[in-house]
Design an enzyme around this catalytic site. Sequence first.
Site, mmCIF file in Angstrom:
data_model
loop_
_atom_site.group_PDB
_atom_site.id
_atom_site.type_symbol
_atom_site.label_atom_id
_atom_site.label_comp_id
_atom_site.label_asym_id
_atom_site.label_seq_id
_atom_site.Cartn_x
_atom_site.Cartn_y
_atom_site.Cartn_z
ATOM 1 N N LYS A 173 4.481 -3.562 6.111
ATOM 2 C CA LYS A 173 4.087 -2.597 5.072
ATOM 3 C C LYS A 173 2.584 -2.366 5.186
ATOM 4 O O LYS A 173 1.772 -3.212 4.822
ATOM 5 C CB LYS A 173 4.406 -3.110 3.671
ATOM 6 C CG LYS A 173 4.328 -1.970 2.670
ATOM 7 C CD LYS A 173 3.770 -2.338 1.316
ATOM 8 C CE LYS A 173 2.301 -2.321 1.150
ATOM 9 N NZ LYS A 173 1.622 -1.018 1.159
ATOM 10 N N GLY A 226 -5.874 -8.829 2.938
ATOM 11 C CA GLY A 226 -6.248 -7.943 1.835
ATOM 12 C C GLY A 226 -7.149 -8.671 0.860
ATOM 13 O O GLY A 226 -7.852 -9.623 1.231
ATOM 14 N N SER A 227 -7.092 -8.250 -0.397
ATOM 15 C CA SER A 227 -8.051 -8.778 -1.370
ATOM 16 C C SER A 227 -7.578 -10.102 -1.974
ATOM 17 O O SER A 227 -6.381 -10.427 -1.955
ATOM 18 C CB SER A 227 -8.269 -7.740 -2.465
ATOM 19 O OG SER A 227 -7.018 -7.401 -3.018
ATOM 20 N N GLU A 248 -5.522 -13.747 4.798
ATOM 21 C CA GLU A 248 -6.869 -13.415 5.289
ATOM 22 C C GLU A 248 -7.482 -12.511 4.237
ATOM 23 O O GLU A 248 -7.064 -11.363 4.086
ATOM 24 C CB GLU A 248 -6.779 -12.654 6.628
ATOM 25 C CG GLU A 248 -6.204 -13.451 7.772
ATOM 26 C CD GLU A 248 -7.112 -14.570 8.240
ATOM 27 O OE1 GLU A 248 -8.309 -14.575 7.898
ATOM 28 O OE2 GLU A 248 -6.602 -15.460 8.928
ATOM 29 N N CYS A 282 -14.201 -7.081 6.290
ATOM 30 C CA CYS A 282 -14.177 -8.389 5.629
ATOM 31 C C CYS A 282 -15.339 -9.240 6.110
ATOM 32 O O CYS A 282 -15.821 -10.114 5.403
ATOM 33 C CB CYS A 282 -12.855 -9.085 5.906
ATOM 34 S SG CYS A 282 -12.461 -9.112 7.654
ATOM 35 N N GLU A 380 -17.635 -9.775 -3.726
ATOM 36 C CA GLU A 380 -17.428 -8.842 -2.605
ATOM 37 C C GLU A 380 -17.490 -7.407 -3.139
ATOM 38 O O GLU A 380 -16.753 -7.043 -4.055
ATOM 39 C CB GLU A 380 -16.061 -9.088 -1.954
ATOM 40 C CG GLU A 380 -15.873 -8.247 -0.701
ATOM 41 C CD GLU A 380 -14.501 -8.416 -0.045
ATOM 42 O OE1 GLU A 380 -13.484 -8.308 -0.749
ATOM 43 O OE2 GLU A 380 -14.468 -8.651 1.181
HETATM 44 P P1 NAD Z 1 -5.524 -4.818 -0.966
HETATM 45 O O1 NAD Z 1 -5.339 -6.233 -1.351
HETATM 46 O O2 NAD Z 1 -5.724 -3.822 -2.046
HETATM 47 O O3 NAD Z 1 -4.238 -4.296 -0.147
HETATM 48 C C1 NAD Z 1 -3.800 -4.936 1.039
HETATM 49 C C2 NAD Z 1 -2.302 -4.682 1.218
HETATM 50 O O4 NAD Z 1 -1.597 -5.406 0.210
HETATM 51 C C3 NAD Z 1 -1.894 -3.222 1.050
HETATM 52 O O5 NAD Z 1 -0.885 -2.903 1.974
HETATM 53 C C4 NAD Z 1 -1.361 -3.198 -0.376
HETATM 54 O O6 NAD Z 1 -0.470 -2.129 -0.601
HETATM 55 C C5 NAD Z 1 -0.674 -4.540 -0.448
HETATM 56 N N1 NAD Z 1 -0.467 -5.085 -1.802
HETATM 57 C C6 NAD Z 1 -1.160 -4.830 -2.928
HETATM 58 N N2 NAD Z 1 -0.645 -5.531 -3.950
HETATM 59 C C7 NAD Z 1 0.385 -6.243 -3.468
HETATM 60 C C8 NAD Z 1 1.320 -7.173 -4.041
HETATM 61 N N3 NAD Z 1 1.301 -7.485 -5.335
HETATM 62 N N4 NAD Z 1 2.244 -7.728 -3.241
HETATM 63 C C9 NAD Z 1 2.287 -7.448 -1.918
HETATM 64 N N5 NAD Z 1 1.447 -6.557 -1.325
HETATM 65 C C10 NAD Z 1 0.499 -5.979 -2.088
HETATM 66 O O7 NAD Z 1 -6.711 -4.765 0.103
HETATM 67 P P2 NAD Z 1 -7.439 -3.486 0.727
HETATM 68 O O8 NAD Z 1 -8.274 -2.842 -0.338
HETATM 69 O O9 NAD Z 1 -6.477 -2.662 1.474
HETATM 70 O O10 NAD Z 1 -8.400 -4.183 1.800
HETATM 71 C C11 NAD Z 1 -9.657 -4.704 1.481
HETATM 72 C C12 NAD Z 1 -9.633 -6.197 1.312
HETATM 73 O O11 NAD Z 1 -9.072 -6.802 2.478
HETATM 74 C C13 NAD Z 1 -11.027 -6.781 1.189
HETATM 75 O O12 NAD Z 1 -11.033 -7.796 0.207
HETATM 76 C C14 NAD Z 1 -11.287 -7.359 2.569
HETATM 77 O O13 NAD Z 1 -12.251 -8.386 2.593
HETATM 78 C C15 NAD Z 1 -9.930 -7.841 2.940
HETATM 79 N N6 NAD Z 1 -9.801 -7.992 4.401
HETATM 80 C C16 NAD Z 1 -9.787 -9.253 4.907
HETATM 81 C C17 NAD Z 1 -9.718 -9.442 6.281
HETATM 82 C C18 NAD Z 1 -9.682 -10.827 6.876
HETATM 83 O O14 NAD Z 1 -9.213 -10.960 8.003
HETATM 84 N N7 NAD Z 1 -10.157 -11.852 6.181
HETATM 85 C C19 NAD Z 1 -9.661 -8.340 7.131
HETATM 86 C C20 NAD Z 1 -9.678 -7.063 6.565
HETATM 87 C C21 NAD Z 1 -9.744 -6.898 5.198
#
Ligand code: NAD
Length: 489
Positions: A173, A226-227, A248, A282, A380
């Site tokens: 997804k 993600g976050s 991550e 990130c 962040e």
């Molecule tokens: P996000 O958490 O908003 O979304 C990431 C993914 O999770 C999306 O596909 C989203 O639709 C999905 N999602 C959201 N809520 C969910 C839930 N309750 N259950 C399952 N899936 C869910 O993150 P973003 O805004 O797309 O990306 C930015 C964040 O990602 C930043 O915090 C960044 O630091 C982090 N990031 C980390 C790395 C790493 O490797 N450490 C790499 C890239 C980005």
Amino acid sequence: MQEYKLFLNGEWSDSSTGETFEDINPATLETIGVFQKASLEDVLSAVDCAKDAFESWSTTPAPQRGKILFCAARMLEERKEKLARLMTIENGKILKEARGDVQEAIDMAYYAAGEGRRLLGETTPSELPDKFCMTLHRPMGVVGLITPFNFPMAIPAWKIMPALISGNTLVIKPSSDTPILAIELVKILSYAGVPRGVINLVTGEGGKVGAALVRNKDIRAISFTGSLDNGRWILSEAGKDMKRVSLEMGGKNPVIVMDDADLDLAVDGVLWGAFGTAGQRCTAASRVIVHEKKLAEFQRKLIERAKGLKIGSGLDESVDMGPLINAPQIDKVEKYVNIGKEEGARLALGGNRTKPLAGYFFEPTIFSDVTADMKIAQEEIFGPVLSLISTESLDGAIDIANSVAYGLSASIYTENIKNAFLAIEQIDTGITYVNAPTIGAEIHLPFGGVKATGNGTREAGTTAIDEFTDLKTVYFDYSGRLQKAQIDT
Ligand code: NAD
């Protein structure tokens, strides 16, 4: 307007409810595609397809699986420029960076394909005679992959390629802000010969579609990037079913600039680390901790260079910084600029939306006179906002570097070997660079963070296989008699 579909059992399909959503170009705010809002029924069907395909895929010899990934790598290479342009339109990052993002997917495809002839376990002597000991990597089953917006092709590839070479089937997804590149990747894998059902793709809201994957009892592992808030929820929810969860998440990555540093090199690295991808990495540098003896000179040089960064559409090769991804993200950056001012930091550069560009553009922003405890130095922001913090010693700098919740990447600029090794030893991050920016991971090394950045797993490198396999330990006794470990020795 192009309409994109779900990928279920090797077929491109509409959502069962017929509901869709749109995706926009963040530089122009034009709609660029229509996507399916997967229903819970669609998610179930995706998982069922992956479940049905598991036996055949997991018993296909790994070198044969590797052949398909080699083919996908070559197809990605042939289409690199077209995919990079699509990424710039969808994500906003400048073309040079978009090409790098696709290149990471190519590198990961080749690397994982090669693992098809390795997938190495261990052999080790037994403490007993006529007994043989080894470990084997075994596929887990159906895995769920959930990816963010900022590396629209690299991150899906970082997860898909190792999951496939290890013999798993999967449902991915992608982020609703950047689904096109994941869809293109899945298309290529399918053309390259990944059998139907092995890879399935669903699009839609994270809280609904992503959450349905997390809760699905037939999924053995979730790999999420993600976050922090979403990762924390996923860990607790998936933990109820004892799923393996790899997380991550965010960073608040520091660069230490010592009084013996090559200042011009440090300015180059900080500019790239802080303002590359408009700070939406990130591993972006968001704090620079500078030795007080060099602070004034470093600040002057950095501001001079940051003023020269050209903002605009990433399709223009002369542009250095594209837009932020969406309206909530630019609001968040603006909110933190106001917080920084209220906290007493000095706005030394930028701080505003860029006019008259239509999209979500924000100026490169630098705060000076920042203290380590301010919110802008702790949380962040995920935008082009950098905090300059003064230090009088390496120990002080390391304390500041470690004073945040996150622990992803860090860097030190110094010409002194002792300073470099102390930083490597004492900074609490998963990645540390010496005389290089906080960004620039290579795919054959482990990637990940400590503290609130993750839960200890590592993507990429040889650890990529660990993320998607169970390890079996085998004891093979050919003595023909009962032998008792710890007792007969
Ligand atoms: P996000 O958490 O908003 O979304 C990431 C993914 O999770 C999306 O596909 C989203 O639709 C999905 N999602 C959201 N809520 C969910 C839930 N309750 N259950 C399952 N899936 C869910 O993150 P973003 O805004 O797309 O990306 C930015 C964040 O990602 C930043 O915090 C960044 O630091 C982090 N990031 C980390 C790395 C790493 O490797 N450490 C790499 C890239 C980005």
